[in-house]
Design a protein around this motif. Structure first.
Motif, PDB file in Angstrom:
ATOM      1  N   THR A  55       0.832  -1.034  -0.131  1.00 51.54           N
ATOM      2  CA  THR A  55       0.062   0.053   0.027  1.00 51.54           C
ATOM      3  C   THR A  55       1.091   1.248   0.045  1.00 51.54           C
ATOM      4  OG1 THR A  55      -1.949   1.061   1.415  1.00 51.54           O
ATOM      5  CG2 THR A  55      -0.177   0.007   2.666  1.00 51.54           C
ATOM      6  N   TRP A  56       0.190   2.524  -0.183  1.00 48.96           N
ATOM      7  CA  TRP A  56       1.132   3.643  -0.349  1.00 48.96           C
ATOM      8  C   TRP A  56       1.030   4.322   0.957  1.00 48.96           C
ATOM      9  CZ3 TRP A  56       3.780   5.978  -4.245  1.00 48.96           C
ATOM     10  CH2 TRP A  56       4.348   7.139  -4.063  1.00 48.96           C
ATOM     11  N   ASP A 106       5.116   3.346  -1.873  1.00 51.20           N
ATOM     12  CA  ASP A 106       4.781   2.094  -1.978  1.00 51.20           C
ATOM     13  C   ASP A 106       5.506   1.043  -1.271  1.00 51.20           C
ATOM     14  OD1 ASP A 106       2.420   0.887  -2.984  1.00 51.20           O
ATOM     15  OD2 ASP A 106       3.358  -0.207  -4.558  1.00 51.20           O
ATOM     16  N   ARG A 126      -2.563  -2.432  -2.884  1.00 51.15           N
ATOM     17  CA  ARG A 126      -2.254  -2.518  -4.258  1.00 51.15           C
ATOM     18  C   ARG A 126      -2.258  -4.068  -4.716  1.00 51.15           C
ATOM     19  NH1 ARG A 126      -2.328   2.672  -2.804  1.00 51.15           N
ATOM     20  NH2 ARG A 126      -1.593   4.033  -4.245  1.00 51.15           N
ATOM     21  N   ARG A 127      -1.851  -4.700  -3.772  1.00 57.79           N
ATOM     22  CA  ARG A 127      -1.820  -6.173  -4.179  1.00 57.79           C
ATOM     23  C   ARG A 127      -1.326  -7.070  -2.904  1.00 57.79           C
ATOM     24  NH1 ARG A 127       3.366  -4.360  -5.963  1.00 57.79           N
ATOM     25  NH2 ARG A 127       5.373  -5.811  -5.057  1.00 57.79           N
TER      26      ARG A 127
END
Length: 206
Positions: A107-108, A120, A181-182
């Motif tokens: 995540t950011w 990130d 994000r993933r």
């Protein structure tokens, strides 16, 4: 703005040309000598002039403005003392699209000293608070080895270079689930328990 920058660049070019084609040759001619020491001095001056010009070029070129990090998905910007989020730890990873304790997600994360910028980065999920995940930041910087606020967790698939990592213990991130994000990896249970033991012993988790 562009006109002013162009004028500054022309001024810099004239200064650089004057140094290279006028002043530098004069100084070098004055120092020319068969003596080896003077030749060394001459070479040092030439190198100094070159480095000085390179530094001037680097500072004269326009820099791109930083990109705002608030656009798009939410970011992890709330970081609180770990004891303030104390709760029961349960190891329950399951790569089913919903992040669970024991998983490492990306995540950011904003910088503490400058919330307008961030990075990130991988985060170890250790719990949940309604729609927010509770996460601990990971870092691959070796200087963390001597920081008591971090614990070594070895290498994992969350780092594509296979570098050893450390988990930050003294701050917990509130990570909006939609900001992920993933899914990065599952931390093995033994390693997760090393982190959990420190949280229980030092930050009142149970």
């Amino acid at each position: 703005m562009l006109i002013r920058m162009a004028s500054q660049w022309r001024t810099f070019q004239r200064l650089a040309e004057h140094l290279v084609f006028n002043e530098a040759p004069k100084l070098i001619r004055q120092l020319q000598s068969p003596n080896g020491v003077q030749r060394t001095i001459q070479q040092g001056i030439q190198q100094g002039i070159r480095l000085g010009i390179e530094a001037l070029v680097a500072t004269a070129l326009p820099q791109e403005p930083p990109v705002a990090i608030t656009a798009g998905r939410p970011v992890a910007r709330t970081m609180v003392p770990t004891a303030d989020r104390a709760r029961r730890l349960v190891y329950a990873p399951d790569l089913d699209g919903r992040a669970d304790p024991g998983e490492v997600v990306w995540t950011w994360v904003v910088y503490e000293d400058d919330p307008t910028k961030g990075k990130d980065r991988p985060v170890l999920v250790v719990g949940r608070d309604r729609q927010s995940l509770l996460g601990l930041m990971l870092s691959s910087q070796a200087r963390r080895a001597n920081d008591p606020g971090w614990v070594h967790v070895g290498a994992g698939s969350w780092d594509y270079e296979g570098r050893p990592s450390w988990v930050r213990l003294d701050r917990v991130l509130d990570v909006p689930e939609e900001s992920i994000r993933r899914e990065g990896a599952i931390m093995d249970r033994l390693t997760f328990e090393v982190v959990a033991a420190r949280l229980r012993a030092e930050y009142f988790w149970h």
